[in-house]
Design an enzyme around this catalytic site. Sequence first.
Site, PDB file in Angstrom:
ATOM      1  N   GLU A 204       0.974  -1.106   0.046  1.00 56.79           N
ATOM      2  CA  GLU A 204       0.083  -0.165  -0.210  1.00 56.79           C
ATOM      3  C   GLU A 204       0.836   1.155  -0.112  1.00 56.79           C
ATOM      4  O   GLU A 204       1.994   1.155   0.897  1.00 56.79           O
ATOM      5  CB  GLU A 204      -0.882  -0.008   1.412  1.00 56.79           C
TER       6      GLU A 204
ATOM      7  N   GLY B  18       2.821   2.235  10.799  1.00 49.95           N
ATOM      8  CA  GLY B  18       2.357   1.317  12.120  1.00 49.95           C
ATOM      9  C   GLY B  18       2.306  -0.107  11.621  1.00 49.95           C
ATOM     10  O   GLY B  18       2.890  -1.108  12.338  1.00 49.95           O
TER      11      GLY B  18
ATOM     12  N   GLU C  35      -2.840  -4.208   6.801  1.00 50.79           N
ATOM     13  CA  GLU C  35      -3.816  -5.215   6.673  1.00 50.79           C
ATOM     14  C   GLU C  35      -3.742  -6.330   5.720  1.00 50.79           C
ATOM     15  O   GLU C  35      -4.762  -6.487   5.521  1.00 50.79           O
ATOM     16  CB  GLU C  35      -4.975  -4.273   6.786  1.00 50.79           C
ATOM     17  N   ASN C  36      -2.569  -6.467   5.245  1.00 51.42           N
ATOM     18  CA  ASN C  36      -2.432  -7.606   3.912  1.00 51.42           C
ATOM     19  C   ASN C  36      -3.469  -8.676   4.378  1.00 51.42           C
ATOM     20  O   ASN C  36      -3.358  -9.344   5.437  1.00 51.42           O
ATOM     21  CB  ASN C  36      -0.974  -7.998   3.803  1.00 51.42           C
TER      22      ASN C  36
ATOM     23  N   HIS D  33      -7.331  -2.357  14.687  1.00 55.02           N
ATOM     24  CA  HIS D  33      -7.560  -1.551  13.858  1.00 55.02           C
ATOM     25  C   HIS D  33      -7.154  -2.670  12.334  1.00 55.02           C
ATOM     26  O   HIS D  33      -8.083  -2.673  11.407  1.00 55.02           O
ATOM     27  CB  HIS D  33      -6.499  -0.384  13.552  1.00 55.02           C
ATOM     28  N   GLU D  34      -5.970  -3.148  12.272  1.00 50.95           N
ATOM     29  CA  GLU D  34      -5.578  -3.981  11.216  1.00 50.95           C
ATOM     30  C   GLU D  34      -6.696  -5.147  11.061  1.00 50.95           C
ATOM     31  O   GLU D  34      -6.957  -5.541   9.961  1.00 50.95           O
ATOM     32  CB  GLU D  34      -4.230  -4.487  11.485  1.00 50.95           C
TER      33      GLU D  34
ATOM     34  N   HIS E   6      -9.920  -4.040   9.573  1.00 43.98           N
ATOM     35  CA  HIS E   6      -9.819  -3.844   8.071  1.00 43.98           C
ATOM     36  C   HIS E   6     -10.113  -5.035   7.170  1.00 43.98           C
ATOM     37  O   HIS E   6     -10.390  -5.218   6.094  1.00 43.98           O
ATOM     38  CB  HIS E   6      -8.372  -3.538   7.614  1.00 43.98           C
TER      39      HIS E   6
HETATM   40  N1  0A1 Z   1      -3.157   0.974   5.853  1.00 42.54           N
HETATM   41  C1  0A1 Z   1      -2.361   0.870   7.048  1.00 42.54           C
HETATM   42  C2  0A1 Z   1      -1.218   1.964   6.944  1.00 42.54           C
HETATM   43  C3  0A1 Z   1      -0.450   2.233   5.861  1.00 42.54           C
HETATM   44  C4  0A1 Z   1      -0.596   3.440   5.381  1.00 42.54           C
HETATM   45  C5  0A1 Z   1       0.218   3.760   4.318  1.00 42.54           C
HETATM   46  C6  0A1 Z   1       1.100   3.185   3.892  1.00 42.54           C
HETATM   47  O1  0A1 Z   1       2.058   3.487   2.683  1.00 42.54           O
HETATM   48  C7  0A1 Z   1       1.729   4.764   2.202  1.00 42.54           C
HETATM   49  C8  0A1 Z   1       1.415   1.844   4.448  1.00 42.54           C
HETATM   50  C9  0A1 Z   1       0.615   1.364   5.294  1.00 42.54           C
HETATM   51  C10 0A1 Z   1      -3.378   1.163   8.033  1.00 42.54           C
HETATM   52  O2  0A1 Z   1      -4.303   2.070   8.235  1.00 42.54           O
HETATM   53  O3  0A1 Z   1      -3.155   0.472   9.155  1.00 42.54           O
HETATM   54 ZN    ZN Z   2      -6.126   1.669   8.500  1.00 41.58          ZN
END
Ligand code: 0A1
Ligand code: ZN
Length: 876
Positions: A128, A268, A271-272, A304-305, A308
């Site tokens: 991401e 942090g 959420e793969n 949180h993760e 998701h």
């Molecule tokens: N989606 C993840 C955090 C995340 C945000 C941006 C990233 O790259 C630009 C990578 C990871 C979350 O919300 O936990």
């Molecule tokens: Zn998130």
Amino acid sequence: MSKDNPRAIHLKDYRVPPFLIDRTELHFELGEKATLVKSRLSMRRNPDSDEGDAALQLHGDTSLVLRRLQLDGKDLSVSDYQRDDESLTIAQLPDNFVLECVTLIKPQENTSLEGLYKSNGMFCTQCEAEGFRKITFYLDRPDVMSVFTTTIVANRQDYPVLLSNGNPVEQGEQEDGRHWCRWDDPFKKPAYLFALVAGKLEQVDDSFTTQSGREVALRLFVEPQNLDKCDHALASLKRSMAWDEQVYGREYDLDIFMIVAVDHFNMGAMENKGLNIFNSSCVLANPATTTDAGFQRIEGIVGHEYFHNWSGNRVTCRDWFQLSLKEGFTVFRDAEFSADMGSRTVKRIEDVSLLRTAQFAEDAGPMAHPVRPASYIEISNFYTLTVYEKGAEVVRMIHTLLGAEQFRKGSDLYFERHDGQAVTTDDFIQAMEDASGIDLGQFRRWYSQAGTPVVEVSDDYDAEQRRYRLKVRQHCPATPESDSKQPFHIPLAVGLLDEQGNDLDLGDGQTTKILHLTEAEQEFVFEGIDSQPLPSLLRGFSAPVKLRYPYSAEQLVFLMAHDSDGFNRWDAGQRLAVDLMQGLISDYQQGRELVLDRSLVEAYTKVLSDRSLDPAMVAKLLLLPSEAYLAELAEVIDPEAIHLVREFVKRELAQALQGLLMDAYRHNRSEGDYQLNADAIARRSLQNAALSYLMTLEQPRILVLAQHQFASADNMTDQLAALSLIAHSGFESERQQALSEFYQQWQQDPLVVNQWLSVQATSPRDDSLTQVKALMAQPLFDLTNPNRVRALIGAFCGQNAVQFHRADGEGYRFLADQVIALDKLNPQIASRLLTPLTRWKRYDSRRQALMRAQLERIMAGELSKDSYEIVSKSLA
Ligand code: 0A1
Ligand code: ZN
């Protein structure tokens, strides 16, 4: 950056993808010199596209070395496709085809930590938002969803663990010392949710039985030295899984859920699907090394993760402008989860404090953008407090407007209607509207208009008519995207207190009423009110606005003691302290003697004497508004005045309340009997708040208390609190001794070393920049490790205002130097570090000139898109 300035991408230009990928088969051969990535994509033209026989344009980073490209089994030659810095284009394709591609990448040289990279010898990914295009050529956009099968081949000795999304389906050995594993993810997903991990990892196993009786294996992978730091994350995960079933009716869908902890990570956690990857600082914990705040943070992030999986993965975003669809909703979900696991009021106070300082400042700066931005140059720059925290406030307001029951109907409808789809924030609101029948037409403006609305309230009481009236006006300052704003639909939660401090009945036994502000000016009338009431406004912080009402100090002290709304009791204390401190700041600037008004002493005396109050709440009530919050509220920020006044108030309070503070310290201190539960956490927070006041007195007997706490602590909360008080004090030899003892004790633990660095970086002492530079020169510092960079450079520039804003401008020069160096290694971290410099317009003209000069110096060099966007918008 002068040549080829990067172009902005606009929401209005969105078009459905001309091609779809039904199936993605990946094959990785991980190697020390290079990694080979083979992909087999089963593709077809999108029947919903109006682009006819458009060419296929795959995303692909310049770093990809293309080895082979085949269409339906036949090799394509260089003349069959075109390649530029960002893509590969193939024209004249049939309606259905299989595209096979072999690329070579070098994860070991990837310091950007996007795509496939190495951390402490382990391979891991971060895709991401647009990292997948650094792995292979692909349609790297969230509305292209595909099922993935992934085969990983690697040397067994160094990489015994091979992981990807979904379920493990096959594995085997090769004769050359390599082994392989195949993973199959049955759920369609966009490439940003792809993950791969390979390394020498240990695992801790657990399991969870879902509400329908399915058993899910839970597995946490860590480096061997961290095996004693896994319990809390696993316990948090199980609580999250149960909570999502109870509150949202959402069950987990795969047979296995994995978390991997890595040391090098830009954010942090991620959420793969089925394989969350976490920054080790957001998952590893034990009492000796982790503070109470750390434990709570980890619980929130694990939640949180996990959340998701539904709000983000099963239903994902159509495009990156819709980022808050998953992030705002998921932050709201994790905040409610944390509120249910601990103290609801304390959680709310913490979240609102962050919003009112950092998000409001973002809204007032050059990067201000709506919750759903209309354009961006680099999407990584839009993982902001506005998208996350304000986005969560917007979802919270929908919850307030609909009520819990209708909101649940809305979320059920949203998940059911859009399962397996990539959708928009508007689809989310539509589901809420359709399920509840409540009109959210005007409410949608919260998604498209940036800026923090100001709500001004005045009132009058007519004793004869027994009528009380509230007059409410709203306006919103201009932001880069628009000068004029339409009125917002603001739910204003209001209560009225009688002279005894009891809530008045506002109809049907209701003591809190939601007023719907929808116009620039409105009046609300309350009939049958027997005497002049005192309004309690914006209860629970019911909307992300700045509320103005001319409360007197006396009224605020009264609200602090009586308001039935816990949040507003705390906020009355904050308002009282802010009013007094703003007066003192201007006294200081005009060379007047500083004198502290008695009202704050009286209010704090009551707070400290009231044994019925929860100690966590007392600790929160005692905490003076932060320097960052005072800065956000200032017309022109004077960091020195803010710092000195806050220290002055703290010392005066400590002097006046010495006895009560000492009682609070002693009463709440527990030695040698560590527990991690709400009560014990609350007591530690009050004990350490009291000690922090007492230390301002600079008395040797208090220093001894702190030193004793430091030496005898059986937990990191107490040890670190004592360390930071001693290290920020004027007791020179004692501070050096404590810092060196702490380092001796914890040098093997990188997460604790980070805390040690931050303590030094946030010291208000005049030598702190020199100290920071000295620490950077030590071997323990590493510019390619974001946690180290944040702990030292980030903490100094972002949390040590008085030293960062030194009058000689050396803080600014230091930050610019670091950004210039880091931008070449890790653009995401460089551009995030820039935040404090972007706020230059809020300072006096001397500082403005110094900050601007550094921004211009940065701008003069070659810059990443990330930093270019931040610097150019700041200078515009
Ligand atoms: N989606 C993840 C955090 C995340 C945000 C941006 C990233 O790259 C630009 C990578 C990871 C979350 O919300 O936990
Ligand atoms: Zn998130």
